[in-house]
Structure formats: structure tokens, C-alpha cells
Design a protein around this motif. Structure first.
Motif, PDB file in Angstrom:
ATOM      1  N   UNK A  22      -6.012   0.846  -8.744  1.00 27.62           N
ATOM      2  CA  UNK A  22      -4.655   0.785  -8.199  1.00 27.62           C
ATOM      3  C   UNK A  22      -3.675   0.319  -9.270  1.00 27.62           C
ATOM      4  N   UNK A  23      -4.046  -0.714 -10.032  1.00 25.12           N
ATOM      5  CA  UNK A  23      -3.149  -1.269 -11.035  1.00 25.12           C
ATOM      6  C   UNK A  23      -2.821  -0.269 -12.139  1.00 25.12           C
ATOM      7  N   UNK A  24      -3.823   0.520 -12.549  1.00 25.85           N
ATOM      8  CA  UNK A  24      -3.653   1.371 -13.720  1.00 25.85           C
ATOM      9  C   UNK A  24      -3.330   2.830 -13.401  1.00 25.85           C
ATOM     10  N   UNK A  68       1.896   5.512 -10.608  1.00 22.42           N
ATOM     11  CA  UNK A  68       2.306   6.820 -10.064  1.00 22.42           C
ATOM     12  C   UNK A  68       3.330   6.643  -8.947  1.00 22.42           C
ATOM     13  N   UNK A  69       3.103   5.649  -8.072  1.00 20.93           N
ATOM     14  CA  UNK A  69       4.054   5.397  -6.992  1.00 20.93           C
ATOM     15  C   UNK A  69       5.411   4.966  -7.544  1.00 20.93           C
ATOM     16  N   UNK A  70       5.397   4.106  -8.546  1.00 18.14           N
ATOM     17  CA  UNK A  70       6.653   3.646  -9.139  1.00 18.14           C
ATOM     18  C   UNK A  70       7.413   4.811  -9.761  1.00 18.14           C
ATOM     19  N   UNK A  71       6.727   5.668 -10.517  1.00 20.72           N
ATOM     20  CA  UNK A  71       7.375   6.842 -11.105  1.00 20.72           C
ATOM     21  C   UNK A  71       7.903   7.789 -10.029  1.00 20.72           C
ATOM     22  N   UNK A  72       7.178   7.853  -8.928  1.00 14.40           N
ATOM     23  CA  UNK A  72       7.574   8.742  -7.838  1.00 14.40           C
ATOM     24  C   UNK A  72       8.824   8.234  -7.117  1.00 14.40           C
ATOM     25  N   UNK A 130      -6.233   0.446  -1.857  1.00 16.02           N
ATOM     26  CA  UNK A 130      -5.963  -0.978  -1.984  1.00 16.02           C
ATOM     27  C   UNK A 130      -6.327  -1.739  -0.723  1.00 16.02           C
ATOM     28  N   UNK A 131      -6.111  -1.148   0.448  1.00 13.63           N
ATOM     29  CA  UNK A 131      -6.444  -1.864   1.674  1.00 13.63           C
ATOM     30  C   UNK A 131      -7.962  -1.940   1.869  1.00 13.63           C
TER      31      UNK A 131
END
Length: 303
Positions: free
Chosen positions: A35-37, A42-46, A199-200
């Protein structure tokens, strides 16, 4: 609410996978690293291109630091008055000011507020929670752990600048106004969609609830402070500045997140009341499935 129940199901799946012998004890750690790498950058860029710049963006960036100072002062005062053990006070100073604003916060913000709320959550997490983890919590964990050398300023700066999600945030801001190619959009969408289930499941896999003697009172204090008092403080502070409704609601909602898993791992690694920290992370997570809907309802009434 369907997304909320999906998150809960993923969590329960993680708790059950711990019983399966084919999944080693390090499974949760490995999933967190993915998730970290991969998924989180990817979510942040999205989502960063969705951010609309305004004069109020400083609020979700500064709010976590104001709450951190208030929380640290409350822990020191309560620890002295109630005579808690030094390692418990150290654990609370490292863990309690920081919420699970990315691993849990992003899925919950998306579940309750949709995509339009995520940019505010990213600012709150990256400019607040993450920077506090890389600086404040790292220094305090080393300070309370006599077996560890104090981190240098160069090491702290490198940790911040080389964190994948922080790099992704800067890149996303630099590319704002540009359209990603269709294949890039497809790639980011597919990778980002794995964040919530992975992550969950990882959090559920790592859940523990064990305490040593005399730790019940600080645990109850920490849960009440983090899940109820901190978001109330955030609401009172932001109300003074009359921000736009979505910014206020997402920022308070992020402040209501349970203690950060990464900060808990840092405290456990520094030998600061490991059972207490694990119980605080686990109990906070499960309690938040009651308190977060409450805060969402309250904020809707407020708005």
C-alpha cells in the motif's frame, strides 16, 4: 453506506486470514508495504488533479499540527496527574496525536463523501499526519527508547522527501492542469482501487487486543480523546474561520480517525508498551466503526 460495509467486510476477512496457516505472521506487514509503495501513491496521483486551489487550503494542512500540540499537552498532564508509567506516556505521545488518515481515512472519506472529498483528505494526511509521523513521532520514539540513537536532521528530511506518497503529491500538483493519457488513467485507477481491500485486510490481520496490568485507564482516556474530543476540538477551531462546508466536514472527519497504524508500529519498535499500543490501535479501529458514522451524521446536521 454500501462502501462502509465493504470496508468492514474487508476488515473481518483480515481477522480470519490470520487463522489460516498458509498466511505467515508477516503478511500484514507485507500488505502494508504494498500500500505504501504502490496503491497509495497511485491514489494520490489519481486524486490530486481534483484539488481546487483556494485561500482556505491551509486549514487542513495546519489543523493536524494544532491538534498535535493540544493532544501532547493533555497526555503529559494526564500522565502526571494519574501517575502512568513512563513507557505508556511515551507510547501515547507517539501514537495518540496522529490519526489513521490515509489507510483508513481515505477509504472512509471516499465512502462517506465521494471522490470530491479526497483532495482535502490528502492535504490533511500528507501536510499534517505524515509529516508529523516522519518528524515528531520519529524523534519522540527515539527519545523514549534508550537503545536507539537520536535521528539526525538529515535523516528526517530524507525520510520525508523520499516517501512515495509525498513524491506522488508533489508530482500530482506539478501535473495539475494536464490530462493523463488514457492508459495512464487506466493504470492509476486499477492500482488505486486495490488500496481499500488490501489495507483493510492488512489491518484486520494485525488486530490484537491484549493489555498489561494498570493500562485500562490510559486506554479508555486515549480512545475517548482520539475518537470524540479531538474531532470536537477540530470542529470548534475550524468553525472560527468559516471554511467551505466540504473542507470543514472532511477535515473534522479526518481528525476523528482512530490512532495511526504506522505510528503504532513505530512505538512498538521502540519498545513503548507494545501490548498497550496494539490494543489501542485495534480497539480504536473497531470503535471508529461506530464513532465515524456518528461524526458524519453530526457534520451533516451542522452543515
Amino acid at each position: 453506506m454500501e462502501n462502509f460495509f465493504l470496508v468492514l467486510i474487508y476488515l473481518l476477512v483480515g481477522t480470519q486470514l490470520r487463522r489460516v496457516r498458509q498466511f505467515p505472521a508477516e503478511t500484514g506487514i507485507v500488505l502494508n508495504q504494498y500500500v505504501l509503495y504502490v496503491a497509495l501513491p497511485a491514489l494520490v496521483l489519481q486524486k490530486m488533479p481534483l484539488l481546487t486551489f483556494s485561500t482556505q487550503l491551509w486549514m487542513p494542512a495546519v489543523l493536524p499540527w494544532v491538534l498535535l500540540l493540544g493532544t501532547a499537552a493533555a497526555v503529559l498532564l494526564a500522565g502526571r496527574l494519574l501517575r502512568w508509567e513512563r513507557n505508556v506516556i511515551g507510547a501515547l505521545l507517539v501514537v495518540l496525536p496522529l490519526g489513521n488518515t490515509s489507510f483508513l481515512g481515505f477509504p472512509m472519506v471516499e465512502a462517506f463523501y465521494g471522490d470530491q472529498g479526497l483532495p482535502f483528505a490528502i492535504i490533511y494526511d500528507q501536510a499534517g499526519s505524515f509529516l508529523a509521523l516522519a518528524t515528531y513521532s520519529t524523534i519522540l520514539a527515539a527519545w523514549f527508547n534508550p537503545a536507539t540513537d537520536k535521528p539526525t536532521g538529515k535523516q528526517i528530511v530524507a525520510k520525508v522527501l523520499l516517501f512515495p506518497a509525498f513524491i506522488a503529491m508533489l508530482l500530482g500538483l506539478a501535473l495539475k492542469g494536464w490530462s493523463y493519457p488514457p492508459f495512464m488513467n487506466l493504470l492509476l485507477d486499477s492500482l488505486a482501487s486495490t488500496l481499500v481491500p488490501v489495507v483493510m485486510i492488512a489491518v484486520g490481520f494485525q488486530f490484537r487486543l491484549q493489555l498489561d496490568g494498570g493500562q485500562k485507564a490510559p486506554l479508555m482516556f486515549a480512545l475517548a480523546f482520539k475518537l470524540l474530543l479531538m474531532p470536537a476540538m477540530a470542529l470548534g477551531l475550524l468553525w472560527l474561520f468559516e471554511p467551505q462546508p466540504l473542507l470543514l466536514q472532511v477535515s473534522v472527519f479526518e481528525a476523528a480517525m482512530p490512532p495511526m497504524v504506522s505510528a503504532g508500529a513505530l512505538a512498538i519498535g521502540a519498545a513503548l508498551a507494545p501490548r498497550f499500543v496494539a490494543a489501542l490501535i485495534g480497539a480504536g479501529l473497531f470503535c471508529s466503526f461506530l464513532t465515524l458514522p456518528f461524526w458524519y451524521w453530526l457534520l451533516q446536521q451542522w452543515g
